[in-house]
Design a protein around this motif. Structure first.
Motif, PDB file in Angstrom:
ATOM      1  N   GLY A 194     -15.319   6.452  11.794  1.00 47.47           N
ATOM      2  CA  GLY A 194     -14.842   5.099  12.061  1.00 47.47           C
ATOM      3  C   GLY A 194     -15.783   4.361  12.993  1.00 47.47           C
ATOM      4  N   PHE A 248     -13.024  11.315   7.014  1.00 46.21           N
ATOM      5  CA  PHE A 248     -13.824  11.067   8.218  1.00 46.21           C
ATOM      6  C   PHE A 248     -13.905   9.583   8.582  1.00 46.21           C
ATOM      7  N   ALA A 249     -13.839   8.713   7.542  1.00 44.81           N
ATOM      8  CA  ALA A 249     -14.008   7.284   7.822  1.00 44.81           C
ATOM      9  C   ALA A 249     -12.834   6.714   8.614  1.00 44.81           C
ATOM     10  N   SER A 250     -11.725   7.437   8.666  1.00 41.37           N
ATOM     11  CA  SER A 250     -10.572   6.957   9.436  1.00 41.37           C
ATOM     12  C   SER A 250     -10.579   7.457  10.873  1.00 41.37           C
ATOM     13  N   VAL A 251     -11.479   8.366  11.196  1.00 42.35           N
ATOM     14  CA  VAL A 251     -11.464   8.964  12.527  1.00 42.35           C
ATOM     15  C   VAL A 251     -12.306   8.103  13.472  1.00 42.35           C
ATOM     16  N   ARG A 252     -11.714   7.691  14.589  1.00 40.35           N
ATOM     17  CA  ARG A 252     -12.455   6.911  15.570  1.00 40.35           C
ATOM     18  C   ARG A 252     -12.906   7.809  16.709  1.00 40.35           C
ATOM     19  N   GLY A 292     -10.735  12.437  18.298  1.00 37.90           N
ATOM     20  CA  GLY A 292     -10.264  13.109  17.093  1.00 37.90           C
ATOM     21  C   GLY A 292     -11.235  14.161  16.589  1.00 37.90           C
TER      22      GLY A 292
END
Lengths: 435, 315
Positions: free
Chosen positions: A199, A257-261, A266
């Motif tokens: 993210g 993975f694209a949702s993890v900031r 995370g």
């Protein structure tokens, strides 16, 4: 070209436009401005509790022997640069502030807002000799020193969870092909091979940084940073991006993975809990794990060099990352002398160095071997110290090294590569279009 | 007859009035209207914090400026670049999409909740105040909270199964933004509708009940037409507000994944504070101001709101 009287113009803008914008994004702990009245000077740092322990040690020690009291002011990573930029443009900049060297202070140095520390360092050779020359020099702008190393050296390191590697029965990869094989085996075991906070695209930048260096050596990116025509078209860039696309398609980063900031830790928690096996990240990852997941940090946290790429011409000892962070001093504060004294007395003090070592950082000072005992994990401290000492080159993170207006298009294009929306040719084109 | 365009002589004007019968209008007492200097505080505040920065931004759009140092005038360069910028076009598309989605989701929900909250039901007051809570929180706090909740591995999103990668897909991220904005602002619009629904005269419903109208008929034939002006007010606030959302994008998606949730205010921020192209950012800001003003004018013009006709006419 025409100009306005600068101070007046800035004051107006600061009041009207900038402050309102930034006020919504930063999470200041106490002060809202850089005010330095009444024998007090502000020292601006990031909101990182684990790291600020060491800064507090330095400040407490300094305040005991000084009439001017230093006060630590911390801001969250998301808003820090904006806050700093507005403050630097105002009449009230922070006396001492934390920065990344390079692009993060280039505009301030060009505009003569910073104290040139070169004469002070030359005057006091003993002080200058306390810092590792390559790291001190990395903070130079146009041949002048504007920053003193203020925390650990931060090379990007391949972290791995030893317990996961043991359970799956694999060894840390030494070459790219081994890395691919390890990735596949870990994935078959139902574990995410690489934790990634996608993210925030800067976390993805470590991949092309290392791959391009391993494939084509440091000069490939040096040409890009210098703004040379066609520099992005180097075959090393194309090959590195293609390798990354292949890695993503193999499921090396999981499916979400694209949702993890990054904020929220995370990715770091995934590897600490054994749900991910590896994490290509800066040495600050270790510091964070020591604080947040002490059990994992003590038992299962493994680290190794980035693998060699077959056929690559780069030196396998070369490293990338942030040589260190720096403290710089604003010229327009009433406490310039106190601020210089602060950097002179505290930045290489034994107490400060020990506090960093204890926090898991490896400060950029010479003769660190003598103090290694203070480190929580001497093995890790030595790895970082040796990595930097032996490295033929230490590439500053790309987003810091390029001109500011080129960084975001580069990060956006890379994010799209990871999302499978851009191939190597598209990545090159996006970067060329931006410049 | 408007003073200033009246070019006739006093005599003619007087003779024009004379045939008209009826009592003379009583002279207005001089003290009935506030003196014009009463306006001063408001005018000063507006001038300092709205008009002046606006002028400044328009000025900056003709300069090149890094945020520190001196702005250098570069003429129309920023504007020429702006109109040839494919990226700004894409971002404007996303902004309009977000605006439409926000209106489409928030209006029905707020209207229904508002009408419901205007009624006399048991527990209504308690539930209404609970619904109202999200509005009291800061947008930054809300965005950070939802960002954590939507973490695919440690948040509530874990329960969504294959949909847990919500923020990692373009559609999902836009949906998430629309949802969080709605979650925060529906209570506000609900409040508008509640107040308006309470103002609908009860006699209308009594008459309809006598005529045997059903509840849904009453809603469609009485409540909705009576709420017309409120719908326009609420929509204007909603649409113009949607053009200025920023924190939510910065903190929830950071414009990602890729560039899927870049909207104009966010693009302006990136250009200004990350790329240090404050001149170009100001050009984008000017476009935003023009866009928001145009949109609200269009809404007011075509909805007949400008005429301000009372919904109680004829009662």
């Amino acid at each position: 070209m025409s100009t306005l009287p600068r101070r007046r113009f800035l004051g107006l803008v600061g009041a009207g436009v900038g402050a309102g914008l930034v006020g919504t994004t930063s999470c200041g702990t106490d002060a809202t401005g850089g005010g330095d009245g009444g024998g007090q000077m502000q020292v601006w740092v990031l909101q990182e509790e684990a790291q600020n322990v060491a800064h507090r040690v330095a400040l407490d020690h300094f305040n005991q022997g000084s009439d001017t009291k230093a006060r630590l002011v911390s801001y969250s990573n998301d808003g820090y640069r904006d806050k700093l930029h507005v403050a630097m443009g105002s009449d009230n900049p922070p006396a001492v502030f934390y920065n990344w060297g390079g692009g993060s202070i280039r505009a301030y140095a060009r505009d003569d807002l910073l104290v040139d520390l070169t004469p002070h360092l030359n005057e006091d050779q003993a002080w200058k000799d306390r810092f590792i020359p390559s790291v001190l020099d990395a903070g130079q702008i146009d041949g002048k020193y504007f920053g003193i190393p203020a925390r650990g050296m931060q090379p990007i390191i391949l972290f791995y969870n030893k317990a996961v590697f043991r359970d799956v029965g694999v060894q840390p990869p030494k070459t790219w092909n081994e890395l691919l094989a390890v990735t596949d085996r870990i994935k078959r075991a139902g574990i995410i091979p690489f934790a990634l906070a996608g993210g925030d695209p800067w976390t993805e930048l470590v991949w092309p940084e290392y791959l391009v260096d391993r494939i084509g050596g440091p000069q490939v990116f040096e040409r890009i940073a210098a703004g040379e025509q066609g520099a992005w078209r180097d075959p090393a860039i194309t090959r590195a991006i293609t390798m990354i696309s292949d890695l993503v398609q193999r499921g090396a980063f999981g499916d979400s993975f694209a949702s993890v900031r990054w904020e929220g830790a995370g990715a770091s928690t995934l590897i600490a809990q054994g749900r991910a096996a590896m994490h290509l990240m800066g040495s600050w990852e270790y510091t964070n794990q020591v604080t947040d997941q002490p059990e994992y940090a003590a038992n299962d946290l493994g680290f190794t060099d980035f693998p060699v790429v077959d056929g690559g011409t780069g030196d396998p000892k070369a490293i990338v990352g942030n040589p260190t962070n720096y403290f710089s001093i604003s010229k327009d504060t009433p406490n310039v002398d106190a601020a210089i004294k602060f950097l002179k007395d505290e930045m290489a003090s034994d107490a400060y160095i020990d506090a960093w070592l204890k926090a898991g950082d490896v400060p950029a000072v010479t003769n660190l071997e003598e103090r290694m005992d203070a480190a929580t994990d001497p093995e890790f401290a030595e790895l970082v110290y040796d990595m930097v000492a032996e490295a033929p080159s230490f590439q500053l993170s790309w987003d810091q090294a390029v001109e500011r207006h080129l960084a975001q298009p580069m990060l956006d294009a890379l994010a799209k590569v990871f999302l499978g929306q851009l191939d190597a040719a598209g990545f090159v084109k996006a970067n060329e279009d931006a410049s | 007859m408007v003073a200033g365009v009246d070019t006739r002589t006093g005599e003619e004007a007087a003779s024009d009035e004379s045939p008209r019968p009826g009592p003379r209008e009583p002279a207005r007492p001089a003290v009935s209207r506030p003196r014009s200097w009463y306006l001063l505080p408001a005018a000063l505040l507006f001038g300092l914090f709205a008009a002046f920065p606006l002028v400044l931004v328009v000025f900056l759009s003709f300069t090149e400026w890094e945020g520190i140092g001196d702005p250098a005038l570069i003429g129309l360069d920023n504007w020429v670049r702006l109109f040839g910028d494919q990226r700004v076009l894409d971002v404007t598309g996303t902004t309009l999409l977000l605006t439409v989605l926000c209106w489409v989701t928030q209006t029905p929900a707020a209207l229904l909740l508002g009408v419901w909250a205007a009624g006399p039901q048991r527990n209504r007051a308690i539930l209404s105040s609970i619904f109202f809570l999200p509005l009291l929180l800061s947008t930054a706090a809300l965005a950070l909270m939802w960002q954590r909740l939507l973490d695919p591995y440690f948040g509530l999103a874990t329960e969504l199964g294959p949909l847990r990668n919500l923020l990692g897909t373009g559609t999902g991220a836009i949906a998430a933004i629309v949802f969080v904005i709605g979650w925060q602002y529906i209570p506000f619009h609900m409040l508008l509708y509640q107040a308006a629904a309470r103002n609908v005269p009860k006699v209308l419903y009594d008459a309809a009940t006598l005529d045997g109208a059903s509840r849904s008929q009453m809603f469609w034939q009485i409540t909705l037409p009576q709420l017309r002006n409120t719908i326009i007010t609420s929509s204007t606030i909603m649409v113009v507000g949607s053009l200025t959302h920023f924190e939510i994008v910065l903190l929830l998606t950071n414009g990602g994944p890729g560039t899927a949730t870049y909207i104009l205010p966010f693009e302006m921020y990136i250009r200004g504070f990350r790329a240090l192209e404050f001149g170009y950012a100001s050009a984008i800001a000017t476009v935003l101001v023009v866009l928001a003003t145009t949109v609200s004018l269009v809404i007011v013009k075509f909805s007949g709101f400008a005429k301000m006709r009372s919904t109680l006419e004829g009662m």
